[in-house]
Design a protein around this motif. Structure first.
Motif, PDB file in Angstrom:
ATOM      1  N   UNK A 177      -8.102  -7.820  -1.113  1.00 18.72           N
ATOM      2  CA  UNK A 177      -7.592  -6.752  -2.321  1.00 18.72           C
ATOM      3  C   UNK A 177      -6.000  -6.522  -2.569  1.00 18.72           C
ATOM      4  N   UNK A 178      -5.352  -6.747  -1.523  1.00 18.53           N
ATOM      5  CA  UNK A 178      -3.931  -6.839  -1.878  1.00 18.53           C
ATOM      6  C   UNK A 178      -3.616  -7.910  -2.771  1.00 18.53           C
ATOM      7  N   UNK A 179      -4.076  -9.241  -2.314  1.00 14.27           N
ATOM      8  CA  UNK A 179      -3.924 -10.444  -2.955  1.00 14.27           C
ATOM      9  C   UNK A 179      -4.333 -10.344  -4.597  1.00 14.27           C
ATOM     10  N   UNK A 180      -5.281  -9.801  -4.722  1.00 12.62           N
ATOM     11  CA  UNK A 180      -5.941  -9.584  -5.911  1.00 12.62           C
ATOM     12  C   UNK A 180      -5.167  -8.618  -6.951  1.00 12.62           C
ATOM     13  N   UNK A 181      -4.812  -7.414  -6.340  1.00 15.48           N
ATOM     14  CA  UNK A 181      -3.917  -6.587  -7.051  1.00 15.48           C
ATOM     15  C   UNK A 181      -2.569  -7.631  -7.668  1.00 15.48           C
TER      16      UNK A 181
END
Length: 503
Positions: A272-276
């Motif tokens: 999720x952090x990478x996608x943000x």
């Protein structure tokens, strides 16, 4: 438990550390606004402008965890000051660069300095504040990041309205000098002589691998995905990453503990952090070109019009509204909701902004900001509950590394989509060099200017829609991973490390 010996100057120390962090974050967001000026004045191609941004982020991503280990062993204050010095020297070299190659090299040097700053700033904050005050201090530290994202385009626009593009780097020099003085006089030294030895080989292998893969993504549209240089870069990148994984499994103190990824909760939060970062980095890269090249806004106006996304994040985070809203949801639901809003915002910008409507772009930016504010607290909580407390620093460093990687990949992937679609949509008969950038195409196109601008706008829309689809699909996968781990027992707790009051 509250420490009775709180440092009286702890909030001043926090302000100094936040100032150092702010200049690192400002530099990337300022540069987004300067991309069109760099393209025209330095004659940079689309892939070169991507590398001006990507070299900085990749240097940080590859070195962030190793820099944290170096600081633990040799002193966080010392490493912070070295980082400020390198960042200032790199900024001066970037301002004086005479061609894109020199600028890319200077930006890589700035990335090394930035990695030292970001790896030590949170560690100093944690060692300065006791357990009761740490949440407030960390909240202020994280709010500065969003503030930097909001202020960067505005400051960049103001500078470019009155000065040349190099001023966006010169503005770092007084801040770096002030930071060196303040850190030297105010920040206490702290280090752990029992800390893990830095995994320098791991840092080299990971940086080389990521650079090779991203280089292949950037160069693929221009030279062809099956061209020898593209395959060579991608193949070497993959080999370096395989060697990195093999090495990390063999050493006692790895740069990246691969056991973390066995935990589904951790995998979901990290993805999720990478996608943000992917969505924000890639969309800002495309949006600044959309506002200036397609809608014909000047640098300052473009900067002001990108600010609502970050201002929405700041408003929701500082008021606690985001936390109150997401507290009513489970972590998987909060992450799915946040990344769905982020994807919806990207799609709104693509669809409503294509016709030249800024209100549609504004709606998309607010949706993106709300999505980030919703997803970030849930992701942070998921990371902290998925790893042992004594490994929290390594987990935070890994999140920072993958966040920088996500930003770089967002610029590279969406920039590659832009370049490929633009080259395919140009009128027949133009030289191959016309596909390098919009100014090159306009210079070669003559009477076809309208068709060329329309092709560029269509290519921007395609890139933004692909980014939206990737963020949405990945967000659902991240939420699914977290749902699978919802019943897993929490990590065992260990006594908190005492607060360091002096060196």
């Amino acid at each position: 438990m509250t420490d009775p010996q709180r440092r009286p100057d702890r909030w001043v120390i926090l302000a100094v550390i936040c100032l150092a962090q702010l200049v690192v974050i400002l530099d990337n967001t300022i540069l987004n606004v300067a991309v069109p000026s760099l393209t025209e004045e330095l004659g940079a191609t689309t892939s070169q402008t991507q590398w001006v941004i990507g070299a900085y982020s990749l240097a940080q991503a590859g070195l962030l965890i190793a820099a944290g280990g170096l600081a633990d062993r040799y002193g966080r204050k010392k490493v912070q000051m070295i980082g400020l010095g390198l960042f200032g020297a790199g900024s001066l070299a970037a301002a004086l660069a005479g061609d894109p190659g020199q600028l890319i090299a200077a930006r890589a040097g700035m990335g090394v300095g930035g990695s030292l700053l970001l790896a030590t700033s949170l560690a100093i904050v944690v060692r300065t504040f006791d357990a009761d005050e740490q949440p407030k201090a960390i909240a202020a530290w994280t709010a500065v990041a969003s503030l930097g994202v909001a202020l960067g385009p505005v400051i960049g626009g103001l500078l470019l309205n009155h000065f040349w593009w190099g001023s966006t780097f010169l503005v770092n020099l007084p801040v770096a000098a002030l930071g060196l003085i303040a850190v030297g006089r105010l920040v206490p030294e702290s280090k752990d002589p029992r800390g893990d030895r830095p995994d320098l080989l791991g840092a080299v292998l990971s940086t080389a691998g990521l650079t090779g893969l991203v280089h292949a993504v950037i160069q693929g549209p221009g030279y062809g995905w099956t061209a020898p240089r593209t395959l060579l870069a991608g193949g070497l990148g993959a080999l370096f990453l395989l060697a990195f994984g093999f090495w990390e499994r063999r050493i006692e103190h790895p740069l990246l503990d691969l056991a973390f990824f066995r935990n589904a909760r951790f995998r979901g939060a990290v993805s999720g952090g990478v996608l943000v970062s992917f969505g924000m980095g890639g969309s800002l890269f495309l949006l600044t070109q959309h506002l200036q090249f397609v809608l014909h806004y000047g640098p300052l106006d473009a900067g002001l019009r990108t600010a609502p996304m970050a201002l929405t994040v700041v408003a929701l985070n500082l008021t606690g509204t985001g936390m109150r809203l997401t507290a009513r949801l489970s972590p998987p639901a909060a992450i799915a909701t946040g990344l769905s809003l982020l994807a919806g915002g990207l799609a709104a910008i693509a669809l409503f902004g294509h016709g030249g409507s800024y209100p549609g772009i504004l709606l998309g930016l607010v949706m993106m900001g709300a999505g980030v504010a919703c997803a970030q607290p849930a992701m942070a909580g998921a990371v902290m509950t998925s790893i042992p407390p004594e490994k929290a620093g390594v987990g935070s460093g890994l999140m920072g590394t993958l966040g920088e990687l996500g930003n770089s990949l967002g610029v590279a992937v969406l920039g590659a989509v832009l370049a490929a679609n633009f080259a395919a949509a140009l009128p027949a008969g133009l030289p191959d060099s016309a596909a390098r950038s919009l100014p090159d195409a306009l210079a070669a196109g003559g009477a076809s200017a309208g068709t060329i601008r329309s092709a560029f706008a269509d290519s921007l829309t395609a890139g933004q829609l692909i980014g939206a689809a990737a963020v949405l699909a990945g967000g659902l996968v991240a939420a699914w991973l977290l749902s699978r781990a919802a019943d897993a027992p929490p990590a065992a707790s260990t006594p908190a490390e005492p607060v360091a009051q002096a060196g």
